[in-house]
Design an enzyme around this catalytic site. Sequence first.
Site, PDB file in Angstrom:
ATOM      1  N   SER A  60      12.463  84.809 -59.800  1.00  0.00           N
ATOM      2  CA  SER A  60      13.996  84.813 -59.543  1.00  0.00           C
ATOM      3  C   SER A  60      14.804  84.418 -60.532  1.00  0.00           C
ATOM      4  O   SER A  60      14.754  83.620 -61.175  1.00  0.00           O
ATOM      5  CB  SER A  60      14.607  84.018 -58.249  1.00  0.00           C
TER       6      SER A  60
HETATM    7  N1  SAH Z   1       9.876  82.642 -55.447  1.00  0.00           N
HETATM    8  C1  SAH Z   1       9.447  83.459 -56.418  1.00  0.00           C
HETATM    9  C2  SAH Z   1      10.183  84.860 -56.673  1.00  0.00           C
HETATM   10  C3  SAH Z   1      10.053  85.628 -55.249  1.00  0.00           C
HETATM   11  S1  SAH Z   1       9.835  87.370 -55.619  1.00  0.00           S
HETATM   12  C4  SAH Z   1       9.530  82.721 -57.679  1.00  0.00           C
HETATM   13  O1  SAH Z   1      10.055  81.580 -57.802  1.00  0.00           O
HETATM   14  O2  SAH Z   1       9.020  83.402 -58.733  1.00  0.00           O
HETATM   15  C5  SAH Z   1       9.474  87.867 -53.856  1.00  0.00           C
HETATM   16  C6  SAH Z   1       8.057  87.519 -53.790  1.00  0.00           C
HETATM   17  O3  SAH Z   1       7.741  87.846 -52.219  1.00  0.00           O
HETATM   18  C7  SAH Z   1       7.078  88.523 -54.473  1.00  0.00           C
HETATM   19  O4  SAH Z   1       6.112  87.716 -55.237  1.00  0.00           O
HETATM   20  C8  SAH Z   1       6.538  89.487 -53.454  1.00  0.00           C
HETATM   21  O5  SAH Z   1       5.284  89.486 -53.583  1.00  0.00           O
HETATM   22  C9  SAH Z   1       6.583  88.473 -52.058  1.00  0.00           C
HETATM   23  N2  SAH Z   1       6.647  89.035 -50.783  1.00  0.00           N
HETATM   24  C10 SAH Z   1       7.118  90.287 -50.620  1.00  0.00           C
HETATM   25  N3  SAH Z   1       6.954  90.266 -49.161  1.00  0.00           N
HETATM   26  C11 SAH Z   1       6.093  89.343 -48.627  1.00  0.00           C
HETATM   27  C12 SAH Z   1       5.627  88.859 -47.337  1.00  0.00           C
HETATM   28  N4  SAH Z   1       5.905  89.792 -46.217  1.00  0.00           N
HETATM   29  N5  SAH Z   1       4.929  87.732 -47.133  1.00  0.00           N
HETATM   30  C13 SAH Z   1       4.727  86.972 -48.400  1.00  0.00           C
HETATM   31  N6  SAH Z   1       5.191  87.348 -49.521  1.00  0.00           N
HETATM   32  C14 SAH Z   1       5.786  88.451 -49.595  1.00  0.00           C
END
Ligand code: SAH
Length: 223
Positions: A60
């Site tokens: 992010s």
């Molecule tokens: N917090 C992260 C950025 C998040 S991007 C950081 O600091 O780098 C969003 C993430 O959510 C992605 O890695 C994606 O694979 C994950 N994601 C999406 N749907 C999800 C779900 N249902 N359960 C767990 N993770 C999920």
Amino acid sequence: MSVEQRKIRLIMELRQAGVVDLRVLEAIERVPRERFVPGSFQDQAYINRALPIGHGQTISQPLVVAEMTQALKIGERMKVLEIGTGSGYQAAVLARLCRRVYTIERYRPLHLEAMTRFNELRLHNITARVGDGTKGWPEQAPFDRILITAVAAAEIPEQMISQLTVGGMIVLPFRDEERGERIVRVVRVDAEDYDVEELNPVKFVPLVAGALPDDIAHALRRR
Ligand code: SAH
């Protein structure tokens, strides 16, 4: 410009954008974002921008991390759940502010890479697992705070509200058909009731239900 100078410039930018919580700014200053971005993006680690981390996902944007973390109003003794570990950066920031962080990621390769970083940086108060975050983490509930970092459908995740302590909060990106995406804070007022407040508009990666099977994750990784 040195890493330290770039970092200071980013912190100033976050302050100007309205991030005033000093504990949050300090946590961001202490977490080495360059350790969470791929080698080819090292020079952009302290630019206020989301960056690719592979598997179609992104780390992010620092301002989004700062705003969501600030919106959570985290206390030192709190237990926090994060949905969407990704690179692990947001979890590392949370880990500096609370007692324990639980984080769930649906892609195993991302989860494994994040675990390696947590170990290398000696962030021992983070517990991570692979799974579908839309279900929360019932075995570890209740949580004082829940942070969803991938964009959810246009509904409040009821299953997660039940995993909150009374007085607990969920901060999440919320998609509104007319007005796009914004940060929303849900506060569990008592056993039955919750309040919803709208914060800032932002951009997120989609939240997809269902953990990805290992073989597909592996195939994607090799592409
Ligand atoms: N917090 C992260 C950025 C998040 S991007 C950081 O600091 O780098 C969003 C993430 O959510 C992605 O890695 C994606 O694979 C994950 N994601 C999406 N749907 C999800 C779900 N249902 N359960 C767990 N993770 C999920």
